[in-house]
Design a protein around this motif. Structure first.
Motif, PDB file in Angstrom:
ATOM      1  N   LEU A 124       0.793  -1.130  -0.115  1.00  0.00           N
ATOM      2  CA  LEU A 124      -0.129   0.032   0.022  1.00  0.00           C
ATOM      3  C   LEU A 124       0.935   1.327   0.096  1.00  0.00           C
ATOM      4  CD1 LEU A 124      -3.134  -0.425   2.375  1.00  0.00           C
ATOM      5  CD2 LEU A 124      -3.049  -0.048  -0.285  1.00  0.00           C
ATOM      6  N   GLU A 125       1.892   1.290   0.810  1.00  0.00           N
ATOM      7  CA  GLU A 125       2.834   2.287   0.839  1.00  0.00           C
ATOM      8  C   GLU A 125       3.571   2.638  -0.537  1.00  0.00           C
ATOM      9  OE1 GLU A 125       4.937   5.681   2.427  1.00  0.00           O
ATOM     10  OE2 GLU A 125       3.187   4.447   3.002  1.00  0.00           O
ATOM     11  N   GLN A 126       4.117   1.560  -1.133  1.00  0.00           N
ATOM     12  CA  GLN A 126       4.583   1.667  -2.632  1.00  0.00           C
ATOM     13  C   GLN A 126       3.657   2.377  -3.504  1.00  0.00           C
ATOM     14  OE1 GLN A 126       5.600  -2.408  -3.191  1.00  0.00           O
ATOM     15  NE2 GLN A 126       7.680  -2.195  -1.999  1.00  0.00           N
ATOM     16  N   LEU A 127       2.063   1.708  -3.500  1.00  0.00           N
ATOM     17  CA  LEU A 127       1.181   2.414  -4.277  1.00  0.00           C
ATOM     18  C   LEU A 127       0.928   3.829  -3.946  1.00  0.00           C
ATOM     19  CD1 LEU A 127      -1.226  -0.849  -4.567  1.00  0.00           C
ATOM     20  CD2 LEU A 127       0.307   0.054  -6.295  1.00  0.00           C
ATOM     21  N   SER A 128       0.874   4.156  -2.927  1.00  0.00           N
ATOM     22  CA  SER A 128       0.461   5.572  -2.518  1.00  0.00           C
ATOM     23  C   SER A 128       1.710   6.500  -2.799  1.00  0.00           C
ATOM     24  CB  SER A 128       0.155   5.536  -1.087  1.00  0.00           C
ATOM     25  OG  SER A 128       1.273   5.321  -0.291  1.00  0.00           O
ATOM     26  N   THR A 129       2.932   6.133  -2.747  1.00  0.00           N
ATOM     27  CA  THR A 129       4.115   7.050  -3.083  1.00  0.00           C
ATOM     28  C   THR A 129       4.513   7.069  -4.677  1.00  0.00           C
ATOM     29  OG1 THR A 129       5.617   5.402  -2.204  1.00  0.00           O
ATOM     30  CG2 THR A 129       4.714   6.899  -0.796  1.00  0.00           C
ATOM     31  N   SER A 130       3.886   6.133  -5.374  1.00  0.00           N
ATOM     32  CA  SER A 130       4.170   5.758  -6.763  1.00  0.00           C
ATOM     33  C   SER A 130       4.197   6.990  -7.654  1.00  0.00           C
ATOM     34  CB  SER A 130       3.510   4.540  -7.356  1.00  0.00           C
ATOM     35  OG  SER A 130       3.763   4.426  -8.892  1.00  0.00           O
ATOM     36  N   THR A 131       5.073   7.256  -8.533  1.00  0.00           N
ATOM     37  CA  THR A 131       5.038   8.243  -9.482  1.00  0.00           C
ATOM     38  C   THR A 131       4.667   7.863 -10.799  1.00  0.00           C
ATOM     39  OG1 THR A 131       7.333   7.980  -9.911  1.00  0.00           O
ATOM     40  CG2 THR A 131       7.012   9.322  -8.179  1.00  0.00           C
ATOM     41  N   ASN A 132       4.296   6.672 -10.880  1.00  0.00           N
ATOM     42  CA  ASN A 132       3.872   6.310 -12.062  1.00  0.00           C
ATOM     43  C   ASN A 132       2.649   6.834 -12.379  1.00  0.00           C
ATOM     44  OD1 ASN A 132       2.748   4.495 -14.320  1.00  0.00           O
ATOM     45  ND2 ASN A 132       3.973   2.695 -13.656  1.00  0.00           N
ATOM     46  N   GLU A 133       2.330   7.112 -13.449  1.00  0.00           N
ATOM     47  CA  GLU A 133       1.119   7.895 -13.925  1.00  0.00           C
ATOM     48  C   GLU A 133      -0.102   6.964 -13.799  1.00  0.00           C
ATOM     49  OE1 GLU A 133      -1.456  11.039 -14.983  1.00  0.00           O
ATOM     50  OE2 GLU A 133       0.708  11.056 -14.604  1.00  0.00           O
ATOM     51  N   GLN A 134       0.128   5.615 -14.107  1.00  0.00           N
ATOM     52  CA  GLN A 134      -0.854   4.593 -14.059  1.00  0.00           C
ATOM     53  C   GLN A 134      -1.454   4.332 -12.489  1.00  0.00           C
ATOM     54  OE1 GLN A 134       0.013   0.811 -15.839  1.00  0.00           O
ATOM     55  NE2 GLN A 134       1.467   1.594 -17.157  1.00  0.00           N
ATOM     56  N   ASP A 135      -0.678   4.957 -11.691  1.00  0.00           N
ATOM     57  CA  ASP A 135      -1.104   4.779 -10.121  1.00  0.00           C
ATOM     58  C   ASP A 135      -1.802   6.111  -9.637  1.00  0.00           C
ATOM     59  OD1 ASP A 135      -0.044   2.136 -10.012  1.00  0.00           O
ATOM     60  OD2 ASP A 135       2.082   2.949  -9.486  1.00  0.00           O
ATOM     61  N   LYS A 136      -2.248   7.175 -10.362  1.00  0.00           N
ATOM     62  CA  LYS A 136      -2.720   8.295  -9.941  1.00  0.00           C
ATOM     63  C   LYS A 136      -4.258   7.751  -9.589  1.00  0.00           C
ATOM     64  CE  LYS A 136      -4.411  12.825 -11.539  1.00  0.00           C
ATOM     65  NZ  LYS A 136      -4.409  13.652 -13.115  1.00  0.00           N
ATOM     66  N   ASP A 137      -4.372   8.212  -8.260  1.00  0.00           N
ATOM     67  CA  ASP A 137      -5.628   7.993  -7.509  1.00  0.00           C
ATOM     68  C   ASP A 137      -5.911   6.416  -7.497  1.00  0.00           C
ATOM     69  OD1 ASP A 137      -6.158  10.734  -7.376  1.00  0.00           O
ATOM     70  OD2 ASP A 137      -7.146  10.889  -9.086  1.00  0.00           O
ATOM     71  N   ILE A 138      -4.964   5.633  -7.300  1.00  0.00           N
ATOM     72  CA  ILE A 138      -5.102   4.261  -7.480  1.00  0.00           C
ATOM     73  C   ILE A 138      -5.647   3.725  -5.941  1.00  0.00           C
ATOM     74  CG2 ILE A 138      -2.815   3.626  -6.292  1.00  0.00           C
ATOM     75  CD1 ILE A 138      -2.929   1.231  -8.435  1.00  0.00           C
ATOM     76  N   LEU A 139      -5.552   4.478  -5.000  1.00  0.00           N
ATOM     77  CA  LEU A 139      -6.150   4.155  -3.541  1.00  0.00           C
ATOM     78  C   LEU A 139      -7.616   4.078  -3.666  1.00  0.00           C
ATOM     79  CD1 LEU A 139      -3.534   5.293  -0.966  1.00  0.00           C
ATOM     80  CD2 LEU A 139      -3.373   2.921  -2.224  1.00  0.00           C
ATOM     81  N   ASN A 140      -8.041   5.153  -4.417  1.00  0.00           N
ATOM     82  CA  ASN A 140      -9.557   5.173  -4.474  1.00  0.00           C
ATOM     83  C   ASN A 140     -10.153   4.238  -5.498  1.00  0.00           C
ATOM     84  OD1 ASN A 140      -9.705   7.225  -2.664  1.00  0.00           O
ATOM     85  ND2 ASN A 140      -9.072   8.829  -4.266  1.00  0.00           N
ATOM     86  N   ASP A 141      -9.515   3.619  -6.258  1.00  0.00           N
ATOM     87  CA  ASP A 141     -10.001   2.494  -7.135  1.00  0.00           C
ATOM     88  C   ASP A 141     -10.838   1.237  -6.547  1.00  0.00           C
ATOM     89  OD1 ASP A 141      -9.495   1.540 -10.231  1.00  0.00           O
ATOM     90  OD2 ASP A 141      -9.411  -0.292  -8.847  1.00  0.00           O
ATOM     91  N   VAL A 142     -11.794   0.805  -6.844  1.00  0.00           N
ATOM     92  CA  VAL A 142     -12.644  -0.004  -6.220  1.00  0.00           C
ATOM     93  C   VAL A 142     -11.864  -1.308  -5.923  1.00  0.00           C
ATOM     94  CG1 VAL A 142     -13.550  -0.953  -8.337  1.00  0.00           C
ATOM     95  CG2 VAL A 142     -14.849  -1.231  -6.303  1.00  0.00           C
ATOM     96  N   TYR A 143     -11.125  -1.863  -6.965  1.00  0.00           N
ATOM     97  CA  TYR A 143     -10.269  -2.963  -6.628  1.00  0.00           C
ATOM     98  C   TYR A 143      -9.144  -2.789  -5.550  1.00  0.00           C
ATOM     99  CZ  TYR A 143     -12.622  -4.411 -11.179  1.00  0.00           C
ATOM    100  OH  TYR A 143     -13.193  -4.474 -12.264  1.00  0.00           O
ATOM    101  N   ILE A 144      -8.858  -1.831  -5.388  1.00  0.00           N
ATOM    102  CA  ILE A 144      -7.772  -1.424  -4.168  1.00  0.00           C
ATOM    103  C   ILE A 144      -8.584  -1.088  -2.890  1.00  0.00           C
ATOM    104  CG2 ILE A 144      -5.650  -0.354  -3.389  1.00  0.00           C
ATOM    105  CD1 ILE A 144      -5.317  -1.845  -6.026  1.00  0.00           C
ATOM    106  N   ARG A 145      -9.664  -0.554  -3.195  1.00  0.00           N
ATOM    107  CA  ARG A 145     -10.346  -0.044  -2.092  1.00  0.00           C
ATOM    108  C   ARG A 145     -10.998  -1.226  -1.067  1.00  0.00           C
ATOM    109  NH1 ARG A 145      -9.079   4.310   0.435  1.00  0.00           N
ATOM    110  NH2 ARG A 145      -9.429   3.069   2.280  1.00  0.00           N
ATOM    111  N   TRP A 146     -11.294  -2.176  -2.005  1.00  0.00           N
ATOM    112  CA  TRP A 146     -12.259  -3.226  -1.081  1.00  0.00           C
ATOM    113  C   TRP A 146     -11.259  -3.778  -0.163  1.00  0.00           C
ATOM    114  CZ3 TRP A 146     -12.524  -8.773  -0.889  1.00  0.00           C
ATOM    115  CH2 TRP A 146     -13.871  -9.254  -0.290  1.00  0.00           C
ATOM    116  N   PRO A 147     -10.054  -4.513  -0.752  1.00  0.00           N
ATOM    117  CA  PRO A 147      -9.306  -5.257   0.444  1.00  0.00           C
ATOM    118  C   PRO A 147      -8.528  -3.880   1.407  1.00  0.00           C
ATOM    119  CG  PRO A 147      -7.942  -5.017  -1.552  1.00  0.00           C
ATOM    120  CD  PRO A 147      -9.483  -4.750  -1.957  1.00  0.00           C
ATOM    121  N   VAL A 148      -8.668  -2.705   1.188  1.00  0.00           N
ATOM    122  CA  VAL A 148      -8.147  -2.018   2.260  1.00  0.00           C
ATOM    123  C   VAL A 148      -9.330  -1.870   3.411  1.00  0.00           C
ATOM    124  CG1 VAL A 148      -7.709   0.358   2.789  1.00  0.00           C
ATOM    125  CG2 VAL A 148      -6.407  -0.706   0.729  1.00  0.00           C
TER     126      VAL A 148
END
Length: 287
Positions: A124-148
């Motif tokens: 989760l920390e890696q995803l939240s600090t990623s500079t990859n454009e694909q990871d923009k707002d990824i923590l709000n994605d339904v597939y990530i939000r559900w396990p969180v």
């Protein structure tokens, strides 16, 4: 130049999986993995043709989903490890995959189901600090939000909320990993019962352990070595499960607790304390 034979095999694989023909999918995957290995695409590099890289990534994604369809979690983790190279190292040169986020969410869920809490939070920390454009707002994605959200419910000791979340899984593949996690939750609840009470009515045990019927609860209790009285329909727990207590009977109406606290209340309280301690330990390991 792209390998057209590989593309054709991949297309056939996708069609087979879409038809839910798991037997044929498994056979096609075996052939394709050999093909990918010979081409060096299981451990890819930038030297490979980009279209072949995209095709190989698609094959591995189908393999990941297929593994969960046949409930082979270990195989899913192997596919996910191979995909991580495509998602991490090759993302600058490959077009985004629409299946990346579902698989990342499944990876988070696999960590959670296996009680790998430190890996869960590290990812989760890696995803939240990623500079990859694909990871923009990824923590709000339904597939990530559900396990969180599921992990948060477990840390709070809100087992009922976690159990109900299973019916709202964003993809059917999530249900396979969630089912394993729910089995862990059920055993955690049972352990709390064994330490807190001397006995518990069958109906109450069925409700607190989230069983659809009492026969399932009876089978579960027998597997854990609980004693069951067909006459009174009460489980009594082995004395060694209760920190040295030797009594095996109690007032069934109160669930065996002297202060009259309900089984559900005590379970939630004990679960909260235990999960909070586990969370603190894992957080310290991460830091």
């Amino acid at each position: 130049m792209p390998d057209h034979k590989l593309q054709k095999l991949s297309h056939t694989l996708q069609q087979t999986y879409d038809r839910h023909d798991l037997h044929a999918t498994g056979k096609h995957l075996t052939v394709l993995k050999i093909t990918l290995a010979r081409a060096g695409l299981l451990f890819p590099s930038l030297d490979h043709d980009k279209e072949d890289l995209v095709t190989a990534r698609s094959v591995l994604e189908v393999g990941a989903f297929y593994s969960l369809a046949i409930k082979d979690v270990k195989a899913f983790e192997r596919y996910e490890a191979m995909l991580s190279v495509y998602y991490r190292d090759l993302s600058p040169v490959l077009p985004p995959s629409p299946l990346r986020r579902p698989i990342l969410g499944l990876t988070l869920l696999s960590h959670l189901a296996a009680s790998r809490i430190s890996q869960f939070h590290t990812m989760l920390e890696q995803l939240s600090t990623s500079t990859n454009e694909q990871d923009k707002d990824i923590l709000n994605d339904v597939y990530i939000r559900w396990p969180v959200d599921l992990e948060r419910s477990l840390m709070e000791g809100s087992y009922t909320k976690a159990w109900r979340a299973k019916s709202r899984a964003p993809r059917k593949e999530y249900e396979v990993l969630a089912e394993g996690l729910m089995g862990t939750i059920r055993n955690d609840i049972a352990s709390c019962h064994e330490k807190a009470y001397q006995a518990l009515p069958l109906a109450e045990a069925s409700r607190l352990l989230f069983f659809d019927n009492e026969s399932e609860a009876m089978k579960f209790g027998q597997q854990r070595g609980w004693n069951f009285s067909p006459t009174s329909k009460i489980f009594t727990f082995p004395s060694q499960s209760r920190n040295g207590s030797t009594s095996t009977t109690t007032d069934a109406a109160s669930g065996g607790h002297e202060d009259g606290e309900s089984a559900g209340d005590l379970l939630e309280r004990r679960g909260l304390v235990r999960k909070a301690l586990e969370y603190a330990t894992e957080l310290e390991a991460i830091v």
